[in-house]
Enzyme design. Structure first.
Site: not given
Length: 210
Positions: A76, A78-80
């Site tokens: 991802n 680092g994107h949630r």
């Protein structure tokens, strides 16, 4: 910048291009990248070459990959999307206000392309996708879901258009796994491989390969 490729009409074997150790390739798979100018390594986006704890890009044998196809790696990144903010605060630790941020990175798992897969120009394969043997991916398709063997898919997001053969024929092809045959058997079977006679190919396999 010098074009890696000499001609738009000739691909180069992945085994002769790939330098990134996190890209695993089978025999005779090739990339035809003349119109984008770079070697296949640059098709694998965000794939760190100096770490062994990352998701891998695995490509089977006898795959055909068109110019500008891309494989998005690094999970991802680092994107949630399930958090209040999708911003990767953790990766900007030089800003004191972000110092308590949690690491949002999540792996997606290896991206695995089967054997005898044809990926059209500028198709994009998202992280962790599994593409089955014999599948055909249309140009500029955005592949967000796994693809079953011998499916033809296209669009953004990509959807199945049809299957290349009947379920019975697909079952026979999966049983034979012709891409694993020795070259002498492939040579003898070439007239059948260059035809739609799946039952004839299966008969050859039973008589001469098994």
């Amino acid at each position: 910048m010098k074009n890696y490729f000499d001609s738009p009409f000739k691909g180069e074997l992945l085994s002769e291009q790939v330098k990134n150790p996190n890209i695993k390739v089978g025999r005779y798979s090739y990339y035809s990248g003349y119109y984008h100018g770079h070697s296949f390594d640059e098709c694998a986006r965000y794939l760190h070459p100096d770490r062994d704890d990352v998701d891998k890009l695995i490509i089977g044998s006898f795959c055909s990959i068109g110019s500008g196809a891309s494989f998005i790696m690094a999970g991802n990144q680092g994107h949630r999307h399930d958090w209040a903010s999708s911003f990767p605060f953790f990766y900007m630790q030089e800003e004191p206000a972000f110092s308590s941020a949690l690491d949002a990175f999540q792996r997606a798992g290896d991206t695995a392309i089967g054997n005898d897969v044809w990926i059209g120009s500028e198709a994009m394969i998202m992280p962790g996708i599994k593409i089955g043997d014999g599948a055909v991916i249309g140009s500029r398709s955005l592949v967000t879901k796994d693809v079953v063997p011998y499916a033809i898919i296209g669009g953004s997001p990509a959807k199945q258009i049809k299957k290349r053969f009947s379920d019975e024929e697909i079952s026979l092809l999966m049983e034979m796994e012709w891409w694993n045959w020795p070259l002498d058997k492939i040579k003898t079977a070439m007239p059948l491989l260059c035809s739609s006679n799946i039952f004839g190919l299966h008969k050859y396999w039973r008589e001469f390969v098994v």
